[in-house]
Write a protein that holds these residues in place. Structure first.
Motif, mmCIF file in Angstrom:
data_model
loop_
_atom_site.group_PDB
_atom_site.id
_atom_site.type_symbol
_atom_site.label_atom_id
_atom_site.label_comp_id
_atom_site.label_asym_id
_atom_site.label_seq_id
_atom_site.Cartn_x
_atom_site.Cartn_y
_atom_site.Cartn_z
ATOM 1 N N UNK A 61 -27.782 -51.287 23.216
ATOM 2 C CA UNK A 61 -27.864 -51.262 21.755
ATOM 3 C C UNK A 61 -28.166 -49.893 21.136
ATOM 4 N N UNK A 62 -28.764 -48.992 21.897
ATOM 5 C CA UNK A 62 -29.039 -47.646 21.402
ATOM 6 C C UNK A 62 -29.853 -47.669 20.114
ATOM 7 N N UNK A 63 -30.962 -48.375 20.155
ATOM 8 C CA UNK A 63 -31.821 -48.460 18.979
ATOM 9 C C UNK A 63 -32.426 -47.110 18.625
ATOM 10 N N UNK A 64 -32.455 -46.208 19.593
ATOM 11 C CA UNK A 64 -32.972 -44.859 19.347
ATOM 12 C C UNK A 64 -31.938 -43.983 18.658
ATOM 13 N N UNK A 65 -30.704 -44.484 18.541
ATOM 14 C CA UNK A 65 -29.600 -43.754 17.913
ATOM 15 C C UNK A 65 -29.343 -42.416 18.603
ATOM 16 N N UNK A 66 -29.321 -42.458 19.924
ATOM 17 C CA UNK A 66 -29.006 -41.273 20.712
ATOM 18 C C UNK A 66 -27.590 -40.809 20.399
ATOM 19 N N UNK A 67 -27.393 -39.510 20.365
ATOM 20 C CA UNK A 67 -26.087 -38.938 20.057
ATOM 21 C C UNK A 67 -25.210 -38.791 21.289
ATOM 22 N N UNK A 68 -25.699 -39.261 22.436
ATOM 23 C CA UNK A 68 -24.918 -39.101 23.671
ATOM 24 C C UNK A 68 -24.933 -40.328 24.577
ATOM 25 N N UNK A 69 -25.890 -41.239 24.390
ATOM 26 C CA UNK A 69 -26.042 -42.353 25.315
ATOM 27 C C UNK A 69 -26.065 -43.689 24.574
ATOM 28 N N UNK A 70 -25.785 -44.771 25.325
ATOM 29 C CA UNK A 70 -25.828 -46.110 24.753
ATOM 30 C C UNK A 70 -24.616 -46.385 23.878
ATOM 31 N N UNK A 91 -22.812 -43.285 12.681
ATOM 32 C CA UNK A 91 -23.097 -41.990 12.065
ATOM 33 C C UNK A 91 -23.644 -40.984 13.070
ATOM 34 N N UNK A 92 -24.502 -41.463 13.974
ATOM 35 C CA UNK A 92 -25.175 -40.558 14.906
ATOM 36 C C UNK A 92 -24.242 -40.018 15.989
ATOM 37 N N UNK A 93 -23.011 -40.537 16.067
ATOM 38 C CA UNK A 93 -22.045 -40.008 17.035
ATOM 39 C C UNK A 93 -21.454 -38.691 16.555
ATOM 40 N N UNK A 94 -21.675 -38.397 15.260
ATOM 41 C CA UNK A 94 -21.209 -37.135 14.670
ATOM 42 C C UNK A 94 -19.698 -36.944 14.801
ATOM 43 N N UNK A 95 -18.958 -38.035 14.606
ATOM 44 C CA UNK A 95 -17.500 -37.981 14.580
ATOM 45 C C UNK A 95 -17.072 -38.287 13.149
ATOM 46 N N UNK A 96 -16.491 -37.320 12.483
ATOM 47 C CA UNK A 96 -16.127 -37.492 11.083
ATOM 48 C C UNK A 96 -15.038 -38.552 10.936
#
Length: 218
Positions: A83-92, A119-124
């Motif tokens: 689920x990536x609740x931490x909103x990691x930009x590389x994992x989950x 949003x946190x994936x930083x892909x426009x």
């Protein structure tokens, strides 16, 4: 995890023909069922997929309805496990799912669209499919939540006024991100006054996008 199983095929040629004969959406549905056991998460993906299917021709992508529907089905395929609740930009989520899709031959268009809805994936978000996925993702979950508290629990009985009222109730469906809904509206490829269908049998929900966007400021 392995790829989508090929049943009753005896040769590589038969396997290739079976893959070619399957739609992207049918393959995506199998993957969704392999990865996601939560019925509520499955229903969310179904709703997003149907919205994507509905908006594809309205966004100039009539020839890509299958692809748009597949993106809706796959966008949260890894959320239950990662689920990536931490909103990691590389994992989950959504990185695990996208990595698997790439390894199994899914197009970069699909993979990029899925990445762009976080949003946190930083892909426009640049293409109609990317903008529409972002717009309908949270909104689909919210409208389903509104339907479930109606006496009939039917999407047919949800109108724009009910959605607007519930948008203002911060205690209602608090897990749905209102900011994402509002942020997605202006960037959607679909006009805000366009009707939205959330299930294959649902009638158009008039002015949903218009009212939910205005509801945040009125």
């Amino acid at each position: 995890m392995t790829g989508v199983p090929l049943l009753d095929v005896k040769t590589p040629a038969q396997a290739a023909n079976r893959i070619m004969s399957e739609t992207l959406a049918s393959r995506a549905l199998k993957i969704l069922h392999e990865w996601v056991q939560s019925e509520s998460l499955r229903k969310h993906c179904y709703a997003v997929a149907d919205s994507m299917k509905h908006f594809a021709p309205l966004s100039g992508a009539a020839d890509d309805v299958d692809l748009w529907e597949a993106v809706g089905l796959l966008h949260d395929m890894d959320y239950g496990r990662h689920p990536n609740l931490e909103r990691s930009a590389t994992e989950g989520h959504p990185f695990v799912g996208v990595a698997w899709l790439r390894e199994n031959g899914w197009s970069e268009e699909i993979c990029r669209a899925i990445l762009s809805h976080a949003d946190y994936a930083n892909v426009s978000r640049e293409t109609p499919i990317e903008k529409t996925l972002y717009a309908v993702d949270e909104l689909s979950s919210f409208i389903i939540a509104v339907a479930l508290v109606r006496p009939t629990k039917s999407i047919h009985d949800v109108d724009a006024r009910a959605v607007k009222k519930k948008m203002k109730d911060k205690a209602f469906a608090r897990a749905v991100n209102r900011d994402d809904i509002v942020r997605g509206m202006p960037s959607s490829a679909a006009p805000r006054t366009m009707s939205s269908r959330l299930t294959a049998r649902a009638n158009a929900l008039s002015l949903i996008f218009f009212f939910t966007a205005r509801g945040s400021t009125s």
